[in-house]
Write an enzyme that holds these catalytic residues in place. Sequence first.
Site, PDB file in Angstrom:
ATOM      1  N   GLU A 149      40.098  94.849  28.848  1.00  0.00           N
ATOM      2  CA  GLU A 149      40.234  95.786  30.129  1.00  0.00           C
ATOM      3  C   GLU A 149      39.681  95.041  31.382  1.00  0.00           C
ATOM      4  O   GLU A 149      38.631  95.522  31.748  1.00  0.00           O
ATOM      5  CB  GLU A 149      39.472  96.841  29.833  1.00  0.00           C
ATOM      6  CG  GLU A 149      40.233  97.693  28.527  1.00  0.00           C
ATOM      7  CD  GLU A 149      39.795  99.224  28.501  1.00  0.00           C
ATOM      8  OE1 GLU A 149      38.577  99.419  28.920  1.00  0.00           O
ATOM      9  OE2 GLU A 149      40.711 100.030  27.917  1.00  0.00           O
ATOM     10  N   GLU A 304      45.366 100.754  22.310  1.00  0.00           N
ATOM     11  CA  GLU A 304      44.275 101.472  21.865  1.00  0.00           C
ATOM     12  C   GLU A 304      44.592 102.780  22.090  1.00  0.00           C
ATOM     13  O   GLU A 304      45.200 103.279  23.086  1.00  0.00           O
ATOM     14  CB  GLU A 304      42.802 101.222  22.703  1.00  0.00           C
ATOM     15  CG  GLU A 304      42.438  99.828  22.500  1.00  0.00           C
ATOM     16  CD  GLU A 304      41.178  99.637  23.281  1.00  0.00           C
ATOM     17  OE1 GLU A 304      40.412 100.669  23.730  1.00  0.00           O
ATOM     18  OE2 GLU A 304      40.655  98.574  23.778  1.00  0.00           O
TER      19      GLU A 304
HETATM   20  C1  GLA Z   1      38.130 100.976  25.955  1.00  0.00           C
HETATM   21  C2  GLA Z   1      37.596  99.689  25.423  1.00  0.00           C
HETATM   22  C3  GLA Z   1      37.449  99.684  23.935  1.00  0.00           C
HETATM   23  C4  GLA Z   1      36.550 101.094  23.592  1.00  0.00           C
HETATM   24  C5  GLA Z   1      37.320 102.176  24.144  1.00  0.00           C
HETATM   25  C6  GLA Z   1      36.564 103.506  23.835  1.00  0.00           C
HETATM   26  O1  GLA Z   1      39.443 101.136  25.691  1.00  0.00           O
HETATM   27  O2  GLA Z   1      38.711  98.546  25.423  1.00  0.00           O
HETATM   28  O3  GLA Z   1      36.716  98.658  23.526  1.00  0.00           O
HETATM   29  O4  GLA Z   1      35.343 100.855  24.173  1.00  0.00           O
HETATM   30  O5  GLA Z   1      37.463 102.166  25.595  1.00  0.00           O
HETATM   31  O6  GLA Z   1      37.756 104.331  24.002  1.00  0.00           O
END
Ligand code: GLA
Length: 670
Positions: A149, A304
């Site tokens: 991210e 995710e």
């Molecule tokens: C983000 C991060 C993950 C985790 C999620 C929790 O997407 O990439 O590592 O922290 O949030 O929702």
Amino acid sequence: MKSKYLLHGGDYNPEQWLHMPEVLKTDVKRFKEAKINTITLGVFSWSKLEPKEGEYCFGWMEEIINNLYENGISVILATPSGARPHWMANKYPEVLRVNEMRQRNLFGGRHNHCFTSPVYRKKVKQINTELVKRFGSHPAVKMWHISNEFSGECHCELCQNAFRDWLKKKYGTIDVLNDRWCTTFWSHIYDSFDQVESPSSLGENSIMALNLDWKRFVSDQTIDFMEQEICTIREMGALQPTTTNLMYHFGGIDYFRLAEKVDVVSWDNYPSWHKKEEEETAKDAAFWHDVIRGLKRKPFILMESSPGATNWQEVSKLKKPGMLLSASLQSVAHGADGALYFQMRKSRGAEEKFHGAVLDHYDGNDTRTFQDVCKTGDMLERIMEVAGTQVNAQAAVLYDWENLWALEGSKGPRNKDLHYLDSVEKSYRAFRRLGLNVDIIDQKGSMDGYKIVAAPMQYLFHDGFNEKVRKYIENGGIFIMTYWSGVVDENDRCFLGGTPYGLMDVFGLRSEEIDGLYDWEENEICQPESKYAGLKDSYICKYLCQLVKPVTAKTLMVYGKDFYAGMSALLENDYGKGKAYYVCADAEQSFYNDFYQKLVQEVGLHGVWMEEIPEGVEVTSRSGEKAEYIFLQNFNRIAVQVNLPEGKILFGNKNGRMEPLDNIVVKVEK
Ligand code: GLA
Ligand code: ZN
């Protein structure tokens, strides 16, 4: 990745459990029960991979990868640059970020690093080199997940100098910069590039062109950092495709530019299901899936999503029965080649111990979440042949990052929210409810092949955009532009001689003034005496009302109130073989619904499913070589009955009755 299957799995952090081998054993057993075929490893493993500078410790990871491989599970291997070990920050403080107040952060959190720092880049290169050496040709490793991210900015001296170099390259001389940035305003003329500082509330933040260039620089610098990581992977001979996980509603990086540098686009999606009606949340999620797919106009990966509640939203809402499957299927319907989760196992302590996971602290397979994950795994297996198929769209909506930056920083005509994104989503939703697939494109993207394009609030025109629009319409395109468009150039300098810049003849009008409305104010877009067929008598509009002077354009609707009652609010102009429409105000959703329905019917456009679509049912389609796959999803809180297309039901109820959160996937041979 040439996707032959839909991915199912997610982020796994075995490094937190190395002292409990029995846990690791259970994990793999459970993964198989849930039809997990893909595991993302190593996102935050740096301190376990390199506990001391230069001392690599990869044995544990190798064991995990081997074990997954033996059990038929593939690996997406992450580079660990999203968070770093203590030793690095202690020895090389320059790796830590400096905020806009020019204060250096302490060690902690994640993503807390300078993208410019040569030391950080070197350390990342070293560990990535070792990772590729060790795992680059492991048959389990199918993809590289670059960092995590990407976001944020750093104002350290290294970044200031890099910014100055970036500006020198762009403008050549300081005189050109002064001219483009309009620095005579408030006597802010620069004598040399050395005087340029990143925007700060301690100093300069009144030159909008500086703010805009800083955003471009941060975006470029982050992409450059990512490219360096990709470069190492390639230099070391790894052949697997690369990706990085993008975010919902994230303005910090121009994702269209970033997407050019990765092989596959992936993203993390955490809708606040059940906060509003599911139908509403689903529409928003659909939009963002399409933004993400639009970045490459190719299948993407849902990297995710939460199998249960998250723990960082204002309220940790459980997913009601059926929600996980519907949400996962929705991503596939919009072009994802798989649905992955964060996280496979809940950590025992620290920030994310209460974040939803496939396996929780209790560990059993009889939890509701685990059962939901199993059902999702079954569903994905049943529709596996969808993998790799395309989402084809004939309608597009423009959403442009640089335009977003310019709009948000522009000072006026409404500093209290311009509702830009809402206006983009309104156009998007109006197309979607007709069962049309929709691409989201930016101003630099090609418009060839789209029958109809909506361009809400294109305040900033990239160089040449006006000509592109002109050609598109000239060649027969239907183009809808809205208020506050074509106002400034790439440096946020107002166009002289009338707006929308370079398109006044194409739209047959000139924009004159724009009225900002208070939140409690409303106006109306209503029918003139000569009725415009197909639209209602009146629609509410709010926030912004542009006043235009028609030249050749025909007025279709007019304002209903205030001193501009009776003036044009919706206009049409014939140009070349196409038509140019101009919407003057921020109208309610039903206006866009009715108006676009009319235009879409006029051009004879329709989705692959020709039936009337009940409100709240999402219809999407993916197209393979031999078949179309039609996805119907009921996000209503009530049951509906649909007439199913003729074809093979791959998933769902064969009689077309859809309870809330029911889904049907039909394969129609071509
Ligand atoms: C983000 C991060 C993950 C985790 C999620 C929790 O997407 O990439 O590592 O922290 O949030 O929702
Ligand atoms: Zn920095």
